[in-house]
Design a protein around this motif. Structure first.
Motif, mmCIF file in Angstrom:
data_model
loop_
_atom_site.group_PDB
_atom_site.id
_atom_site.type_symbol
_atom_site.label_atom_id
_atom_site.label_comp_id
_atom_site.label_asym_id
_atom_site.label_seq_id
_atom_site.Cartn_x
_atom_site.Cartn_y
_atom_site.Cartn_z
ATOM 1 N N LEU B 622 -84.610 24.394 121.234
ATOM 2 C CA LEU B 622 -85.365 25.323 120.482
ATOM 3 C C LEU B 622 -86.753 24.835 120.002
ATOM 4 C CD1 LEU B 622 -83.043 26.662 117.780
ATOM 5 C CD2 LEU B 622 -83.947 27.809 119.694
ATOM 6 N N ASP B 623 -87.697 25.668 120.366
ATOM 7 C CA ASP B 623 -89.076 25.327 119.720
ATOM 8 C C ASP B 623 -89.370 25.122 118.405
ATOM 9 O OD1 ASP B 623 -91.929 24.661 119.824
ATOM 10 O OD2 ASP B 623 -92.581 26.656 120.389
ATOM 11 N N ILE B 624 -89.995 24.333 117.926
ATOM 12 C CA ILE B 624 -89.967 24.014 116.443
ATOM 13 C C ILE B 624 -90.698 25.376 115.743
ATOM 14 C CG2 ILE B 624 -91.028 22.593 114.506
ATOM 15 C CD1 ILE B 624 -90.308 20.186 116.162
ATOM 16 N N SER B 625 -91.561 25.694 116.408
ATOM 17 C CA SER B 625 -92.223 26.700 115.669
ATOM 18 C C SER B 625 -91.416 27.940 115.493
ATOM 19 C CB SER B 625 -93.436 27.098 116.576
ATOM 20 O OG SER B 625 -92.920 27.677 117.727
ATOM 21 N N ALA B 626 -90.365 27.963 116.418
ATOM 22 C CA ALA B 626 -89.542 29.496 116.206
ATOM 23 C C ALA B 626 -88.252 29.073 115.260
ATOM 24 C CB ALA B 626 -88.713 29.480 117.554
ATOM 25 N N GLU B 627 -88.404 27.811 114.713
ATOM 26 C CA GLU B 627 -87.569 27.545 113.605
ATOM 27 C C GLU B 627 -87.608 28.586 112.431
ATOM 28 O OE1 GLU B 627 -84.482 24.614 112.213
ATOM 29 O OE2 GLU B 627 -85.459 25.342 114.195
ATOM 30 N N PRO B 628 -86.544 29.332 112.282
ATOM 31 C CA PRO B 628 -86.340 30.415 111.255
ATOM 32 C C PRO B 628 -86.736 29.911 109.928
ATOM 33 C CG PRO B 628 -84.155 29.954 111.903
ATOM 34 C CD PRO B 628 -84.860 28.976 112.648
ATOM 35 N N ARG B 629 -87.054 30.716 108.799
ATOM 36 C CA ARG B 629 -87.468 30.086 107.418
ATOM 37 C C ARG B 629 -86.227 30.034 106.743
ATOM 38 N NH1 ARG B 629 -90.095 34.126 105.055
ATOM 39 N NH2 ARG B 629 -90.692 32.605 103.492
ATOM 40 N N PHE B 630 -85.365 30.526 107.044
ATOM 41 C CA PHE B 630 -84.079 30.630 105.955
ATOM 42 C C PHE B 630 -83.109 29.595 106.551
ATOM 43 C CE2 PHE B 630 -83.557 33.631 109.637
ATOM 44 C CZ PHE B 630 -82.328 33.332 110.178
ATOM 45 N N PRO B 631 -82.156 28.976 105.815
ATOM 46 C CA PRO B 631 -81.202 28.055 106.371
ATOM 47 C C PRO B 631 -80.263 28.585 107.220
ATOM 48 C CG PRO B 631 -81.173 28.285 103.715
ATOM 49 C CD PRO B 631 -82.146 29.672 104.487
ATOM 50 N N LYS B 632 -80.135 27.970 108.380
ATOM 51 C CA LYS B 632 -79.535 28.563 109.509
ATOM 52 C C LYS B 632 -78.106 28.960 109.292
ATOM 53 C CE LYS B 632 -81.539 25.528 111.981
ATOM 54 N NZ LYS B 632 -82.024 24.735 113.082
ATOM 55 N N SER B 633 -77.460 27.958 108.355
ATOM 56 C CA SER B 633 -75.929 28.221 108.203
ATOM 57 C C SER B 633 -75.553 29.474 107.811
ATOM 58 C CB SER B 633 -75.810 26.916 107.383
ATOM 59 O OG SER B 633 -76.313 27.220 105.977
ATOM 60 N N LEU B 634 -76.797 30.415 107.212
ATOM 61 C CA LEU B 634 -76.218 31.417 106.536
ATOM 62 C C LEU B 634 -75.506 32.459 107.679
ATOM 63 C CD1 LEU B 634 -79.175 32.447 104.318
ATOM 64 C CD2 LEU B 634 -76.985 31.441 103.708
ATOM 65 N N TYR B 635 -75.849 31.831 108.990
ATOM 66 C CA TYR B 635 -75.525 32.729 109.989
ATOM 67 C C TYR B 635 -74.077 32.262 110.568
ATOM 68 C CZ TYR B 635 -78.831 36.397 110.594
ATOM 69 O OH TYR B 635 -79.765 37.481 110.321
ATOM 70 N N LEU B 636 -73.610 31.303 109.953
ATOM 71 C CA LEU B 636 -72.365 30.451 110.414
ATOM 72 C C LEU B 636 -71.372 31.423 110.559
ATOM 73 C CD1 LEU B 636 -71.090 27.763 111.333
ATOM 74 C CD2 LEU B 636 -70.661 27.404 108.839
ATOM 75 N N ILE B 637 -70.958 32.187 109.522
ATOM 76 C CA ILE B 637 -69.718 32.682 109.117
ATOM 77 C C ILE B 637 -69.540 34.131 110.009
ATOM 78 C CG2 ILE B 637 -68.088 33.567 107.499
ATOM 79 C CD1 ILE B 637 -68.711 31.087 105.868
ATOM 80 N N GLN B 638 -70.512 34.876 109.702
ATOM 81 C CA GLN B 638 -70.816 36.308 110.174
ATOM 82 C C GLN B 638 -69.992 36.443 111.432
ATOM 83 O OE1 GLN B 638 -73.337 38.383 111.813
ATOM 84 N NE2 GLN B 638 -73.256 40.321 110.634
ATOM 85 N N PRO B 639 -70.473 35.928 112.539
ATOM 86 C CA PRO B 639 -70.041 35.936 113.645
ATOM 87 C C PRO B 639 -68.610 35.748 113.840
ATOM 88 C CG PRO B 639 -72.075 34.696 114.014
ATOM 89 C CD PRO B 639 -71.611 34.911 112.504
ATOM 90 N N LEU B 640 -68.016 35.042 113.170
ATOM 91 C CA LEU B 640 -66.608 34.529 113.307
ATOM 92 C C LEU B 640 -65.766 35.910 113.015
ATOM 93 C CD1 LEU B 640 -66.600 31.301 111.293
ATOM 94 C CD2 LEU B 640 -66.669 31.444 113.538
ATOM 95 N N SER B 641 -66.235 36.701 112.327
ATOM 96 C CA SER B 641 -65.326 37.916 112.137
ATOM 97 C C SER B 641 -65.920 39.116 112.678
ATOM 98 C CB SER B 641 -64.931 37.942 110.550
ATOM 99 O OG SER B 641 -66.373 38.151 109.830
ATOM 100 N N ALA B 642 -67.284 39.126 112.868
ATOM 101 C CA ALA B 642 -67.867 40.392 112.997
ATOM 102 C C ALA B 642 -68.092 40.577 114.573
ATOM 103 C CB ALA B 642 -69.062 40.668 112.248
ATOM 104 N N THR B 643 -67.820 39.605 115.517
ATOM 105 C CA THR B 643 -68.214 39.606 116.857
ATOM 106 C C THR B 643 -67.529 40.894 117.563
ATOM 107 O OG1 THR B 643 -68.627 37.329 116.815
ATOM 108 C CG2 THR B 643 -68.636 38.140 118.643
ATOM 109 N N TYR B 644 -66.352 40.802 117.100
ATOM 110 C CA TYR B 644 -65.635 41.994 118.036
ATOM 111 C C TYR B 644 -64.883 42.985 116.843
ATOM 112 C CZ TYR B 644 -65.887 38.844 121.924
ATOM 113 O OH TYR B 644 -66.029 37.813 122.852
ATOM 114 N N GLU B 645 -64.976 44.263 117.230
ATOM 115 C CA GLU B 645 -64.433 45.028 116.510
ATOM 116 C C GLU B 645 -63.021 45.196 116.702
ATOM 117 O OE1 GLU B 645 -64.745 49.782 115.402
ATOM 118 O OE2 GLU B 645 -65.933 49.006 117.245
ATOM 119 N N LEU B 646 -62.353 45.721 115.740
ATOM 120 C CA LEU B 646 -60.848 45.527 115.627
ATOM 121 C C LEU B 646 -60.510 47.051 116.228
ATOM 122 C CD1 LEU B 646 -59.518 43.786 112.634
ATOM 123 C CD2 LEU B 646 -59.350 43.139 114.882
#
Lengths: 173, 890
Positions: B622-646
């Motif tokens: 990753l380019d450092i300039s592309a580093e997001p402003r928010f704490p990246k860990s906020l995206y840790l959990i969401q994909p675990l459950s929302a990636t596929y639809e039931l």
């Protein structure tokens, strides 16, 4: 076919139990269960006992047999209960109970609960003239009375008020 | 010596009510002495006393031999005592029955009185062996000179035929002759026996129809006519000509007979005998239903009862005729007699269709409402803007005399089955159904929680359009602590919270402020719930946080940090408590989630508002300039459950997965150690599948190993991705891309793979993401932010919606289609989206409908509903939500 004939009083004490097919439960639990369900029913309700507990209690009937039907009638201090299956006419069984009671009345002359208590063997013999092995043998009161015969007269004790035999008769016999 | 007679025993029993057991044990001791004596009178007296005690529940099995002794007495009155005792106490396995064969044969040849007693006894205790041995005597007895004996012999023969069917070939003709016996009683007994026999093998008795028909038209004995009519009821479904022949006399009987029981049996036989079909059937059906309707309205409760019984049988073929009397039938559910209620309920369940389901269910539901219905929980809130108008004041809850738990349970289950039958065939408004379910949970007061739970989850899974409404209702359920407080009570239906938590967790995207639900899920009172529900709470809380955190990150302001931190703090605190739960499922889920949140916590602590590179963490990609402003860990959990639809899965999906060609299920999955040679990736690729094989020659560098081994490769080559070499030449990369395309093409047909047919937004080739060592943070390949709102279903006009139900569920691709015929309910109907109704369905709830607070709603404009069409076989792909897939390796 008729699977069982039970007579018990308004306190749940059995006066006659006759099973034509072996049931899953012991006769005591069956009498108690049916008594507890019937006893809570106020007068004027229909003579067919149908309750969610009962279906679970009697267990499923095989497909051909139809469903269990518990038909009962209350005479003074006694309940007369017939457990039958789909081969019997519901209203016909009501009349059969009436026939049974009329026969008892003839045999004991103004039958009362005590007659049944002290002559339970006679009651069995009269019943055997009406039903044999779960099938109706005879429905004519005269015939039954002629075959039954030889009943000792009732003990002269404590005649409970006259039996309630004036109930609608469905059949023109 | 003085002996107790039966009368003495009974008197004694009545005098000793207080100490009955002691008195009886003394009496039984006496009986034991008496029964062993030589005196037959005494012995019989003892047996009679035992028979009496047997009726009271005291076993007399031990005396069975003495019973046989009394049976063999020469005197009739003693003999009959013996036979009575035998009839009352012998069972099929009573061993002394083997000794009675000769005795019975002898008695059957004795005086008429003895014969009568014996026949009665045989009818009671005959065994297969006795049946075989006695059948010649019984058949001979059919011609006895006395009608009384003939009748008894016929009825006894029935028992013999039941126990020992081989008798049939000798007995049948003799039995049928008895239909022409001069004595009417004997004929009646014969009809009686035939009626029983024909129920099991109707076809065998069709030949008797002319004789029976003759009896039907000539006899005036109502007892016998009832049986003949019943007998025809079993015969006529097997002989169409019989139907035609019977219609006139039966119609005649129906209109002329005075005996109601005969009339009823005629009507009943018309229904079950299939006489209502055919040309004249309709007028006959009309006649039957009008007779039955007269019974239902009769003051006599018995007639009402049997009429309901018969109507239930006529509904399947002539629903429109019965529907005319719907109001009368509905009124019968209010009857004070539980027997009549049960029958009326049965009838109603048979009557439901799309038009009347709501009114019927509301009526039934109103019976469950407690008498002081003012204490209804959340239902007492005012109407929300989207709900259909109700007429709650119109329905006065009936105060039932018998609100027994068993009856309530039946009511609840009836409601559930009426609504859910044939995959919600009759439900037109699912908002209504969901609120019925919630109502039910509140008022049921019996143990149906788990059924309601399953329904909620099933409906929400199958009906996409209902999710938003359901989530909001469930949100309320979770916020309302009535259920939670009563959870330990019987019949509290706390299992509904399971569904509520699961639905809120799974579809939390529908909530504007999902984080507000977290305190409800995390409150300490939850501990009073059952462990299964707590486990779902943990999972739901995690999912909700994931969704919310992703949302926060999307519109990140540095001020949000404080709130996020406090929420994470709450979660970790609660989960660390739950980690020590004694229930393994709770413990494990809490521990899993706790670790995730510790990780997020660490990241949040490390986060600096003006983010330089996070210390101790390297993301070479990753380019450092592309580093997001928010704490990246906020995206840790969401994909675990929302990636596929039931999606709902068809019941037979698993069985329909075809075995892929070339897959040998018997082959080694992991070959024996010697043969497990590491192979080159290129070789692996080629062996992957049928298509790969075709390329084999072109690639040209395959060293074919043993055939067996190749098969093994085909088994797991698809599944395992080989470790890629660290450095790749451009050719290799190109080759890899090509192989990847090939593989994707293959996977399209592979039932084990779920791939999207939508083009992926970004080339997030998993293979190209370097595996990094994790110390503090997961690497992020830049979340595709704009993808998120695509998940959301926007609000719509509920009341005029038609719902699409996913009835079948998903089937694997390439499934063999065996199931269509074998699964009639689910497989058949394609859910044609029902035409939209402009008229608003009337809402008959006795309670005000649930208000859903507006602030929960997401501020979005109405969009068309996304509807899941039925997945016919062959569409095995699941939608893949193009969210960021950070590769986290822990």
């Amino acid at each position: 076919m008729i699977h069982a004939v039970l007579i018990f009083n308004t306190s749940g004490v059995p006066r006659l139990t006759k099973f034509y097919t072996p049931l899953q439960q012991s006769s005591q639990t069956l009498v108690q269960k049916i008594y507890s369900l019937i006893h809570n029913r106020p007068g004027g309700l229909c003579n067919f006992l149908d309750a969610p507990e009962l279906e679970a209690f009697l267990g499923p009937k095989d497909e051909v047999g139809g469903r269990w039907q518990v038909v009962y009638r209350n005479y003074a201090t006694l309940y007369f209960v017939f457990i039958v299956d789909g081969a019997e006419s519901e209203l016909g069984i009501l009349d059969l109970i009436q026939v049974f009671v009329e026969c008892l009345d003839r045999a004991f002359e103004n039958v009362c609960e005590l007659d049944l208590v002290f002559h339970f063997d006679e009651v069995h013999h009269i019943l055997a003239e009406i039903i044999q092995g779960g099938l109706v043998l005879e429905t004519n009161v005269e015939e039954i009375d002629a075959c039954g015969g030889g009943v000792t007269p009732a003990l002269p004790v404590l005649v409970v008020e006259s039996t309630n035999v004036l109930v609608p008769i469905w059949l023109i016999l | 010596m003085w002996e107790r007679t039966l009368q003495d025993l009974i008197r004694g029993l009545r005098a000793n009510k207080k100490d009955e057991a002691k008195f009886i044990s003394k009496a039984v001791d006496e009986i034991r002495n008496e029964i062993k004596g030589e005196d037959m009178e005494l012995k019989a007296g003892a047996v009679l006393k035992l028979t009496y005690l047997d009726m009271l529940g005291y076993d007399m099995g031990w005396a069975s031999f003495h019973v046989v002794e009394v049976m063999s007495s020469a005197r009739n009155h003693l003999k009959s005592v013996g036979y009575l005792a035998a009839a009352q106490s012998f069972e099929e396995d009573t061993d002394v029955l083997m000794l009675t064969t000769n005795l019975l044969k002898k008695d059957l040849a004795s005086t008429p009185a003895d014969i009568a007693v014996t026949l009665n006894g045989v009818a009671n205790f005959v065994t297969p062996d006795l049946a075989r041995d006695l059948s010649p005597e019984l058949i001979a007895m059919l011609n006895h000179s006395r009608p009384h004996i003939r009748k008894r012999a016929i009825l006894a023969l029935y028992k013999v035929l039941v126990k020992y069917p081989e008798t049939s070939k000798h007995a049948r003709t003799r039995l049928e002759e008895k239909l022409e016996d001069p004595d009417p009683g004997v004929v009646a007994a014969t009809v009686n026996v035939l009626c029983e026999l024909a129920r099991y093998n109707p076809k065998d008795y069709l030949a008797l129809a002319p004789q029976l028909f003759q009896l039907l038209t000539t006899s005036s004995n109502n007892w016998m006519l009832i049986k003949i009519i019943k007998l025809f009821g079993s015969l006529s479904p097997h002989e169409p000509r019989l139907v035609k022949k019977l219609q006139p006399p039966i119609t005649d009987l129906i209109s002329t007979t005075q005996a109601i029981s005969l009339l009823y049996e005629c009507v009943h036989t018309c229904i079950i005998g299939g006489m209502l079909q055919g040309p004249n059937g309709d007028s006959l059906a009309r006649l039957c239903v009008s007779k039955l309707a007269a019974f239902v309205q009769d003051p006599d409760q018995n007639l009402k009862y049997i009429a309901l019984l018969a109507m239930t049988k006529i509904v399947p073929s002539h629903p429109h005729l019965v529907a005319e009397y719907q109001d009368t039938i509905l009124a019968s559910v209010n009857d004070q007699d539980i027997s009549i209620r049960m029958r009326a309920l049965d009838l109603l369940s048979a009557m439901v269709d799309r038009e009347n389901l709501q009114s019927i269910v509301q009526q039934v539901l109103s019976h469950l409402v407690p008498e002081s219905s003012s204490i209804l929980p959340t239902a007492a809130q005012s109407l929300a803007q989207h709900t259909v108008p109700t007429s709650p004041s119109g329905v006065v809850p009936y105060i039932s005399p018998s609100q027994s738990p068993a009856y309530r349970l039946v009511l609840c289950q009836r409601i559930l089955t009426m609504c859910s039958q044939s995959t919600y065939e009759n439900v037109t408004n699912f908002e209504w159904y969901i609120s019925v379910l919630v109502d039910l949970a509140h008022v049921a007061n019996v143990d149906v929680g788990s059924e309601i739970r399953d329904q909620l989850v099933d409906v929400v899974g199958r009906v996409r359009a209902i999710r938003r409404y359901a989530v909001r209702l469930m949100y309320q359920l979770l916020s309302d602590d009535t259920l939670l407080r009563n959870a330990h009570e019987e019949g509290s239906c706390s299992e509904v919270l399971w569904a509520a938590a699961w639905i809120c967790g799974e579809y939390c995207d529908e909530l504007a402020e999902p984080q507000k639900l977290l305190p409800n899920l995390l409150q300490p009172d939850v501990a009073s719930l059952s462990p299964e529900i707590i486990a779902v709470y943990i999972q739901a809380a995690t999912k909700i946080f994931g969704s919310w955190a992703a949302d926060v990150a999307q519109r990140w302001e540095d001020d949000d940090m404080l709130q996020v931190k406090s929420v994470v703090e709450q979660l970790t605190t609660r989960f660390s408590e739950l980690v020590s739960s004694p229930h393994i499922e709770v413990q494990e889920r809490a521990a899993n989630s706790l670790q995730l949140f510790r990780f997020i916590q660490a990241d949040l602590e490390a986060h600096r508002p003006k983010p330089p590179t996070t210390p101790g963490f390297a993301t070479p990609d990753l380019d450092i300039s592309a580093e997001p402003r928010f704490p990246k860990s906020l995206y840790l959990i969401q994909p675990l459950s929302a990636t596929y639809e039931l999606n709902p899965v068809a019941t037979n999906a698993q069985a329909s997965v075809p075995t892929p060609e070339g897959l040998d299920l018997d082959a080694w999955i992991v070959p024996p150690p010697r043969e497990a040679v590491p192979e080159e990736p290129a070789e692996r690729k080629v062996k992957k599948g049928k298509k790969g094989k075709a390329k084999e020659g072109a690639e040209g560098k395959i060293k074919r190993s043993k055939k067996k081994q190749q098969q093994d490769e085909m088994v797991y080559g698809d599944v395992l991705t080989p470790a890629e070499p660290e450095v790749e030449t451009p050719e290799e990369i190109a080759a890899r891309a090509r192989r990847k395309a090939e593989r994707l093409a293959q996977l399209k047909d592979d039932p084990y793979y779920i791939i999207s047919d939508e083009p992926k937004p970004a080339e997030d080739d998993v293979d190209s993401i370097p595996v990094v060592r994790l110390e503090g943070l997961p690497p992020l390949s830049g979340p595709s932010l704009q993808a998120l709102p695509a998940l959301k279903v926007s609000s719509q006009q509920f009341s005029s919606t038609s719902y699409a139900i996913v009835r079948d569920g998903e089937m694997p691709e390439g499934a063999v289609a065996p199931a269509q015929s074998s699964a009639p309910t689910s497989g058949q109907h394609t859910p044609v989206p029902h035409e939209s109704r402009t008229s608003t369905p009337s809402r008959l709830s006795p309670f005000p409908s649930y208000e859903v607070p507006d602030d929960v709603d997401r501020p979005s404009t109405p969009d068309p509903i996304k509807v899941t069409r039925v997945k016919k076989k062959g569409t095995g792909k699941k939608k893949r939500t193009p969210t960021a897939t950070p590769t986290v390796e822990t």
